[in-house]
Structures are given as C-alpha cells and as structure tokens.
Design an enzyme around this catalytic site. Sequence first.
Site, PDB file in Angstrom:
ATOM      1  N   GLU A  67      11.044   4.786   5.462  1.00 38.66           N
ATOM      2  CA  GLU A  67      10.373   4.359   6.462  1.00 38.66           C
ATOM      3  C   GLU A  67      10.896   4.604   8.042  1.00 38.66           C
ATOM      4  O   GLU A  67       9.887   3.854   8.867  1.00 38.66           O
ATOM      5  CB  GLU A  67       8.863   3.580   6.129  1.00 38.66           C
ATOM      6  CG  GLU A  67       8.890   3.667   5.200  1.00 38.66           C
ATOM      7  CD  GLU A  67       6.983   4.605   4.915  1.00 38.66           C
ATOM      8  OE1 GLU A  67       6.796   5.753   5.816  1.00 38.66           O
ATOM      9  OE2 GLU A  67       6.452   5.079   4.551  1.00 38.66           O
ATOM     10  N   HIS A  86       6.943  -4.183   6.337  1.00 39.32           N
ATOM     11  CA  HIS A  86       6.416  -3.840   5.402  1.00 39.32           C
ATOM     12  C   HIS A  86       6.474  -3.692   4.233  1.00 39.32           C
ATOM     13  O   HIS A  86       8.035  -3.466   3.045  1.00 39.32           O
ATOM     14  CB  HIS A  86       6.852  -2.577   5.541  1.00 39.32           C
ATOM     15  CG  HIS A  86       5.681  -1.348   4.883  1.00 39.32           C
ATOM     16  ND1 HIS A  86       4.812  -1.334   5.041  1.00 39.32           N
ATOM     17  CD2 HIS A  86       6.306  -0.333   4.038  1.00 39.32           C
ATOM     18  CE1 HIS A  86       4.702  -0.094   3.742  1.00 39.32           C
ATOM     19  NE2 HIS A  86       5.132   0.373   3.093  1.00 39.32           N
ATOM     20  N   HIS A  88       4.126  -3.760   0.299  1.00 39.22           N
ATOM     21  CA  HIS A  88       3.514  -3.325  -0.929  1.00 39.22           C
ATOM     22  C   HIS A  88       2.929  -4.251  -1.644  1.00 39.22           C
ATOM     23  O   HIS A  88       2.393  -4.534  -3.178  1.00 39.22           O
ATOM     24  CB  HIS A  88       4.242  -2.135  -1.860  1.00 39.22           C
ATOM     25  CG  HIS A  88       4.316  -1.055  -1.305  1.00 39.22           C
ATOM     26  ND1 HIS A  88       4.597   0.177  -2.202  1.00 39.22           N
ATOM     27  CD2 HIS A  88       4.683  -0.614   0.142  1.00 39.22           C
ATOM     28  CE1 HIS A  88       5.398   0.573  -1.266  1.00 39.22           C
ATOM     29  NE2 HIS A  88       5.315   0.169  -0.013  1.00 39.22           N
ATOM     30  N   TYR A 107     -10.819 -18.199   9.695  1.00 37.92           N
ATOM     31  CA  TYR A 107     -10.344 -18.095  11.114  1.00 37.92           C
ATOM     32  C   TYR A 107      -8.539 -18.298  11.709  1.00 37.92           C
ATOM     33  O   TYR A 107      -7.921 -17.555  12.336  1.00 37.92           O
ATOM     34  CB  TYR A 107     -10.904 -19.698  11.749  1.00 37.92           C
ATOM     35  CG  TYR A 107      -9.973 -20.620  11.673  1.00 37.92           C
ATOM     36  CD1 TYR A 107      -9.213 -21.595  10.567  1.00 37.92           C
ATOM     37  CD2 TYR A 107      -8.152 -20.668  12.177  1.00 37.92           C
ATOM     38  CE1 TYR A 107      -8.295 -22.089   9.777  1.00 37.92           C
ATOM     39  CE2 TYR A 107      -7.088 -21.736  11.831  1.00 37.92           C
ATOM     40  CZ  TYR A 107      -6.960 -22.465  10.755  1.00 37.92           C
ATOM     41  OH  TYR A 107      -6.306 -23.452  10.194  1.00 37.92           O
ATOM     42  N   HIS A 149      -1.661   2.153   0.345  1.00 39.51           N
ATOM     43  CA  HIS A 149       0.071   2.039   0.668  1.00 39.51           C
ATOM     44  C   HIS A 149       0.328   0.861   0.295  1.00 39.51           C
ATOM     45  O   HIS A 149       0.876  -0.132  -0.321  1.00 39.51           O
ATOM     46  CB  HIS A 149       0.042   2.757   1.952  1.00 39.51           C
ATOM     47  CG  HIS A 149       1.964   2.816   2.146  1.00 39.51           C
ATOM     48  ND1 HIS A 149       2.918   3.759   2.865  1.00 39.51           N
ATOM     49  CD2 HIS A 149       2.190   2.123   2.038  1.00 39.51           C
ATOM     50  CE1 HIS A 149       3.372   3.922   2.730  1.00 39.51           C
ATOM     51  NE2 HIS A 149       3.668   2.583   2.216  1.00 39.51           N
ATOM     52  N   TYR A 202      -1.526 -22.038  21.950  1.00 40.14           N
ATOM     53  CA  TYR A 202      -0.521 -23.368  21.200  1.00 40.14           C
ATOM     54  C   TYR A 202       0.541 -22.832  20.628  1.00 40.14           C
ATOM     55  O   TYR A 202       1.539 -23.210  20.088  1.00 40.14           O
ATOM     56  CB  TYR A 202      -1.208 -24.267  20.126  1.00 40.14           C
ATOM     57  CG  TYR A 202      -1.939 -25.494  21.179  1.00 40.14           C
ATOM     58  CD1 TYR A 202      -1.648 -26.680  21.089  1.00 40.14           C
ATOM     59  CD2 TYR A 202      -3.280 -25.277  20.985  1.00 40.14           C
ATOM     60  CE1 TYR A 202      -2.516 -27.149  22.555  1.00 40.14           C
ATOM     61  CE2 TYR A 202      -3.902 -25.665  21.536  1.00 40.14           C
ATOM     62  CZ  TYR A 202      -3.884 -27.149  22.411  1.00 40.14           C
ATOM     63  OH  TYR A 202      -4.691 -27.570  23.222  1.00 40.14           O
TER      64      TYR A 202
HETATM   65 ZN   LIG Z   1       5.418   1.502   1.618  1.00 38.27          ZN
END
Ligand SMILES: [Zn+2]
Length: 213
Positions: A67, A86, A88, A107, A149, A202
Amino acid sequence: MLIEVGKRCALAGLAQGTSGNLSERNRDGVRITASAASLGSLTAAELVFVTMDGQSTGQRSVKPSSEWQFHRDIYQARPDVHGIVHVHSPFATALACLGKPMPPFHYMIAMTGRAEIPCAPYALFGTAALSSNIVAALGNGYACLLANHGLVAAGRTLEHAFDVALEVEHLAQVYLAAKAAGEPVLLTADQMAEALLRFKTYGAHSAGETGSG
Ligand SMILES: [Zn+2]
C-alpha cells in the site's frame, strides 16, 4: 516511532497478524513498514524508505508494504500530514463494509477535522485506483473509511495519526452499538461546526473532554 506506534496498534487491538501498515514522511520520501510485517513486532529491518517517485532503497529482500502508493499520494496531496496509520480494525472495518460514511452522531467525530467520516469506494488493495479513492475521500480531513477494507488515519505526526485511528475505531464501536439499539440522534450542522471550531481553537489533544465538561 514506527516500531513504537506499531506496538500501540497491536496492543489497542487495531491490528492483527500482518494486516495494516504505518508510515512517516521522511525528508524527500516515506519511511514505511515492509510488506507482510506484523505491526506488533516490527524490527528496524522491516522499515523501508521509498522515494516520492516510488524507488525503494535498502535490502533488496525487504519490500515496502503493497500500500506504499496511497501513503506516498497522501503525503503529496497533504503537506500538513507527516504520519499515516492504516489498519483493518474490527469495528471501523465492519462499518466500512456497509460502504457508508460515519454520520455526525457524536461530537468527537470533529477530531477528524470534519463533520462526518467519509468512506472511500472499494478498489483492489495496492492499486492506483484505491489510492486516488483514498486521497479524494480524505480531502482535508484526518480519517476515512475504506469500503470493504479498513481505515486510514493521517496525522500531523505519526502519534496524532494513531490517536485518530484509535478514536475512529472507538466511535465505530459506539455507533454500531447505538445502531443495534435504535436510530442514533445526529448532531446538527451548527452543532458540528461549533465542535469543529473548538477543536481548531484548542488543538486536537486538548479539545476532547479531559476530565471535565
Ligand atoms: Zn489494508
């Protein structure tokens, strides 16, 4: 910091086995975890430097994560981003499998820089198509879901990206629990604008409730 944040991801239940990858902007390129590396037990030999034009250096036997392209493309599109997580993780991924954005039901979604968390359309892992879907969905925010994914969190630092990933996973868990019990009440655009302003004023680390309020 990649090794330390990899451990944190595993301990927090964000990463299992060899899924997931991390990177940091590094001078004129990207330092990224190796293909098939396990985030919980990274070694220095499993960190690969990739230049902005996609050349990897170091040991020939160690390949960058498949990736690497979306990491590189996010850094190119977002000069403010210096770290990417990244994973899963189960709840964010469950939500991503519905192919819908996470709406403003809480929020704390404002910590991702926007009023909802978008979901990038599905494309095969490791492709330019997935990368362009992610860059488009991420926009100016700090997080997006990846349909069928997982999750991408981009931060001002790698630690910030980790904090965002952890919060998005928690929000996804709460959202799915709320959905199972009924229809969550969504905050209005004005209420989210107010929360977004508070986070901007902030800073992400102090805008969340820290014991009061
Ligand atoms: Zn992945």
